[in-house]
Write a protein that holds these residues in place. Structure first.
Motif, PDB file in Angstrom:
ATOM      1  N   VAL A 244       0.912  -1.293  -0.163  1.00  0.00           N
ATOM      2  CA  VAL A 244      -0.424   0.354   0.136  1.00  0.00           C
ATOM      3  C   VAL A 244       1.248   1.013  -0.109  1.00  0.00           C
ATOM      4  O   VAL A 244       0.590   1.832  -0.691  1.00  0.00           O
ATOM      5  N   ASP A 245       2.014   1.348   0.768  1.00  0.00           N
ATOM      6  CA  ASP A 245       2.914   2.755   0.764  1.00  0.00           C
ATOM      7  C   ASP A 245       3.251   2.479  -0.791  1.00  0.00           C
ATOM      8  O   ASP A 245       3.606   3.608  -1.470  1.00  0.00           O
ATOM      9  N   THR A 246       3.732   1.482  -1.481  1.00  0.00           N
ATOM     10  CA  THR A 246       4.265   1.760  -2.404  1.00  0.00           C
ATOM     11  C   THR A 246       3.229   2.129  -3.759  1.00  0.00           C
ATOM     12  O   THR A 246       3.611   3.254  -4.571  1.00  0.00           O
ATOM     13  N   LEU A 247       1.859   1.851  -3.962  1.00  0.00           N
ATOM     14  CA  LEU A 247       0.775   2.377  -4.253  1.00  0.00           C
ATOM     15  C   LEU A 247       0.370   3.928  -3.992  1.00  0.00           C
ATOM     16  O   LEU A 247      -0.162   4.382  -4.653  1.00  0.00           O
ATOM     17  N   VAL A 248       1.040   4.236  -2.863  1.00  0.00           N
ATOM     18  CA  VAL A 248       0.123   5.782  -2.630  1.00  0.00           C
ATOM     19  C   VAL A 248       0.833   6.731  -3.090  1.00  0.00           C
ATOM     20  O   VAL A 248       0.567   7.347  -4.195  1.00  0.00           O
ATOM     21  N   ALA A 249       2.115   6.366  -4.199  1.00  0.00           N
ATOM     22  CA  ALA A 249       2.334   7.436  -4.977  1.00  0.00           C
ATOM     23  C   ALA A 249       2.398   7.306  -6.498  1.00  0.00           C
ATOM     24  O   ALA A 249       2.697   8.213  -7.484  1.00  0.00           O
ATOM     25  N   GLY A 250       2.314   5.660  -7.338  1.00  0.00           N
ATOM     26  CA  GLY A 250       1.975   5.661  -8.346  1.00  0.00           C
ATOM     27  C   GLY A 250       1.289   3.945  -8.238  1.00  0.00           C
ATOM     28  O   GLY A 250       1.443   3.093  -7.190  1.00  0.00           O
ATOM     29  N   ASP A 251       0.960   3.671  -9.577  1.00  0.00           N
ATOM     30  CA  ASP A 251       0.683   2.518  -9.822  1.00  0.00           C
ATOM     31  C   ASP A 251       1.945   1.457 -10.082  1.00  0.00           C
ATOM     32  O   ASP A 251       2.721   1.830 -10.527  1.00  0.00           O
ATOM     33  N   ALA A 252       1.934  -0.043  -9.731  1.00  0.00           N
ATOM     34  CA  ALA A 252       2.617  -1.243 -10.444  1.00  0.00           C
ATOM     35  C   ALA A 252       2.462  -2.211 -10.676  1.00  0.00           C
ATOM     36  O   ALA A 252       1.140  -2.756 -10.551  1.00  0.00           O
ATOM     37  N   ALA A 253       2.642  -2.839 -11.414  1.00  0.00           N
ATOM     38  CA  ALA A 253       2.265  -4.160 -12.160  1.00  0.00           C
ATOM     39  C   ALA A 253       2.676  -4.706 -10.468  1.00  0.00           C
ATOM     40  O   ALA A 253       3.932  -4.957 -10.275  1.00  0.00           O
ATOM     41  N   PRO A 254       2.254  -6.414 -10.700  1.00  0.00           N
ATOM     42  CA  PRO A 254       2.432  -7.142  -9.742  1.00  0.00           C
ATOM     43  C   PRO A 254       3.740  -7.986  -9.591  1.00  0.00           C
ATOM     44  O   PRO A 254       4.522  -7.620  -8.217  1.00  0.00           O
ATOM     45  N   GLY A 255       4.563  -7.643 -10.915  1.00  0.00           N
ATOM     46  CA  GLY A 255       6.142  -8.295 -10.585  1.00  0.00           C
ATOM     47  C   GLY A 255       6.478  -7.243 -10.309  1.00  0.00           C
ATOM     48  O   GLY A 255       7.793  -7.321 -10.097  1.00  0.00           O
ATOM     49  N   GLU A 256       6.099  -6.251 -10.706  1.00  0.00           N
ATOM     50  CA  GLU A 256       7.157  -4.931 -10.627  1.00  0.00           C
ATOM     51  C   GLU A 256       7.083  -4.925  -8.817  1.00  0.00           C
ATOM     52  O   GLU A 256       7.621  -4.247  -8.307  1.00  0.00           O
ATOM     53  N   LEU A 257       5.960  -4.763  -8.237  1.00  0.00           N
ATOM     54  CA  LEU A 257       5.740  -4.134  -6.419  1.00  0.00           C
ATOM     55  C   LEU A 257       6.092  -5.765  -5.936  1.00  0.00           C
ATOM     56  O   LEU A 257       7.164  -5.360  -4.998  1.00  0.00           O
ATOM     57  N   GLY A 258       6.657  -7.011  -6.446  1.00  0.00           N
ATOM     58  CA  GLY A 258       7.405  -8.346  -5.602  1.00  0.00           C
ATOM     59  C   GLY A 258       8.703  -7.851  -5.996  1.00  0.00           C
ATOM     60  O   GLY A 258      10.146  -8.111  -4.880  1.00  0.00           O
ATOM     61  N   ALA A 259       9.626  -7.477  -6.926  1.00  0.00           N
ATOM     62  CA  ALA A 259      10.735  -6.886  -7.248  1.00  0.00           C
ATOM     63  C   ALA A 259      10.925  -5.802  -5.988  1.00  0.00           C
ATOM     64  O   ALA A 259      12.337  -5.836  -5.190  1.00  0.00           O
ATOM     65  N   ALA A 260      10.102  -4.535  -6.664  1.00  0.00           N
ATOM     66  CA  ALA A 260      10.033  -3.964  -4.573  1.00  0.00           C
ATOM     67  C   ALA A 260      10.900  -4.696  -3.759  1.00  0.00           C
ATOM     68  O   ALA A 260      11.256  -3.500  -3.024  1.00  0.00           O
ATOM     69  N   LEU A 261       9.970  -5.055  -3.280  1.00  0.00           N
ATOM     70  CA  LEU A 261       9.680  -5.096  -2.119  1.00  0.00           C
ATOM     71  C   LEU A 261      10.022  -6.762  -1.766  1.00  0.00           C
ATOM     72  O   LEU A 261       9.867  -7.174  -0.890  1.00  0.00           O
ATOM     73  N   ASP A 262      11.081  -7.473  -2.610  1.00  0.00           N
ATOM     74  CA  ASP A 262      11.612  -8.197  -2.850  1.00  0.00           C
ATOM     75  C   ASP A 262      10.881  -9.894  -2.029  1.00  0.00           C
ATOM     76  O   ASP A 262      11.048 -10.450  -0.780  1.00  0.00           O
ATOM     77  N   LEU A 263       9.217  -9.613  -3.098  1.00  0.00           N
ATOM     78  CA  LEU A 263       8.600 -10.794  -2.467  1.00  0.00           C
ATOM     79  C   LEU A 263       8.467 -11.647  -3.669  1.00  0.00           C
ATOM     80  O   LEU A 263       7.707 -11.347  -4.541  1.00  0.00           O
ATOM     81  N   PRO A 264       7.921 -12.850  -3.412  1.00  0.00           N
ATOM     82  CA  PRO A 264       7.580 -13.839  -4.422  1.00  0.00           C
ATOM     83  C   PRO A 264       6.459 -13.740  -5.002  1.00  0.00           C
ATOM     84  O   PRO A 264       6.422 -13.211  -4.265  1.00  0.00           O
ATOM     85  N   THR A 265       6.481 -13.845  -6.056  1.00  0.00           N
ATOM     86  CA  THR A 265       5.321 -14.232  -6.909  1.00  0.00           C
ATOM     87  C   THR A 265       3.973 -14.665  -6.247  1.00  0.00           C
ATOM     88  O   THR A 265       3.110 -14.092  -6.013  1.00  0.00           O
ATOM     89  N   ASN A 266       3.942 -15.941  -5.650  1.00  0.00           N
ATOM     90  CA  ASN A 266       3.043 -16.783  -4.969  1.00  0.00           C
ATOM     91  C   ASN A 266       2.550 -15.324  -3.941  1.00  0.00           C
ATOM     92  O   ASN A 266       1.231 -16.054  -3.583  1.00  0.00           O
ATOM     93  N   LEU A 267       3.417 -14.795  -2.987  1.00  0.00           N
ATOM     94  CA  LEU A 267       3.421 -14.305  -1.613  1.00  0.00           C
ATOM     95  C   LEU A 267       2.284 -12.960  -2.012  1.00  0.00           C
ATOM     96  O   LEU A 267       1.484 -12.217  -1.721  1.00  0.00           O
ATOM     97  N   VAL A 268       3.223 -12.342  -3.158  1.00  0.00           N
ATOM     98  CA  VAL A 268       2.281 -11.438  -3.500  1.00  0.00           C
ATOM     99  C   VAL A 268       0.834 -11.150  -4.269  1.00  0.00           C
ATOM    100  O   VAL A 268       0.257 -10.438  -4.154  1.00  0.00           O
ATOM    101  N   ALA A 269       0.634 -12.735  -5.257  1.00  0.00           N
ATOM    102  CA  ALA A 269      -0.632 -12.920  -5.899  1.00  0.00           C
ATOM    103  C   ALA A 269      -1.384 -12.467  -4.091  1.00  0.00           C
ATOM    104  O   ALA A 269      -2.341 -12.317  -4.673  1.00  0.00           O
ATOM    105  N   HIS A 270      -0.775 -13.789  -3.260  1.00  0.00           N
ATOM    106  CA  HIS A 270      -1.988 -14.217  -1.661  1.00  0.00           C
ATOM    107  C   HIS A 270      -2.355 -12.268  -1.825  1.00  0.00           C
ATOM    108  O   HIS A 270      -3.062 -11.948  -0.868  1.00  0.00           O
ATOM    109  N   HIS A 271      -0.942 -11.257  -1.623  1.00  0.00           N
ATOM    110  CA  HIS A 271      -1.197 -10.113  -0.820  1.00  0.00           C
ATOM    111  C   HIS A 271      -2.907  -9.236  -1.452  1.00  0.00           C
ATOM    112  O   HIS A 271      -2.996  -8.426  -0.442  1.00  0.00           O
TER     113      HIS A 271
END
Length: 234
Positions: free
Chosen positions: A27-54
């Motif tokens: 949510v903090d990341t998305l306050v400033a701008g939109d992002a693809a799920p993969g970009e969120l994972g890379a920015a926050l060092d989260l695996p794909t399955n956890l990004v999808a769950h969250h």
């Protein structure tokens, strides 16, 4: 979402969704701008399955939604629901000496954004395009005048002729974001639908409103004090 009318259960669901550190970071990341799920994972060092769950939890709580790219239709972007911002605290954001708003043709959204920003912030702003058109769209000029902006000096520019190394780039369309120079940092992405295909006053008015709302959220975070502090940085 209208936070004044939320039930206790809805409010509890939002608080529960934000109770996980990873989801709060998204949510903090998305306050400033939109992002693809993969970009969120890379920015926050989260695996794909956890990004999808969250993201599923945040969607169920009404905090985020997904939109499909107007450029590469295989891509989706995640964005905050505007009303949801009243339930969260805006984090501290980066400083910038200048903001460059970018869209593909530099004929509508980026022009409006730079003009609106100049009313809201002391941080300078300009606009540019990745494939600039020959002229600014007539409806963009009309909407600008309707809101008291003066477009008399507006002209289109190529991003390569405008951008500087320390600019904050804000791409206001998907196509432009997907074609930004990979080395250009910092950057933000606002996935604002292109009003030109519909070519109606209502479509351009809608783009104006969304741009203005996003600027109202971001501009206070880029204070003159923060900008001044960057001037001594080489």
């Amino acid at each position: 979402m209208n936070t004044e009318r939320l039930t206790l259960a809805e409010r509890a669901r939002i608080h529960a969704a934000l109770g996980d550190p990873a989801r709060l970071a998204i949510v903090d990341t998305l306050v400033a701008g939109d992002a693809a799920p993969g970009e969120l994972g890379a920015a926050l060092d989260l695996p794909t399955n956890l990004v999808a769950h969250h993201l599923k939890v945040l969607e169920d709580a009404g905090l985020v939604l997904r939109t499909r790219s107007e450029g590469d239709r295989r891509r989706t972007y995640v964005r905050l629901r505007p009303d949801a911002l009243t339930a969260i605290a805006t984090p501290a954001l980066l400083a910038a000496k200048r903001v460059v708003f970018v869209c593909t043709q530099n004929s509508a959204r980026s022009q409006l954004a730079a003009a609106i920003w100049s009313r809201r912030s002391h941080v300078p702003a300009v606009s540019a395009g990745t494939q600039p058109a020959e002229r600014v769209h007539p409806r963009a000029l009309k909407i600008a005048r309707r809101h008291g902006l003066d477009p008399v000096d507006w002209h289109t520019s190529n991003l390569g002729d405008v951008v500087r190394r320390d600019d904050l780039l804000i791409a206001v369309c998907d196509n432009a974001y997907e074609h930004l120079p990979s080395e250009q940092r910092p950057r933000l992405h606002w996935s604002i639908p292109d009003p030109a295909p519909m070519d109606t006053d209502a479509a351009f008015e809608s783009a104006y409103t969304e741009i203005a709302d996003r600027i109202d959220r971001l501009a206070p975070a880029l204070s003159p004090e923060a900008t001044d502090s960057t001037r001594s940085t080489p």
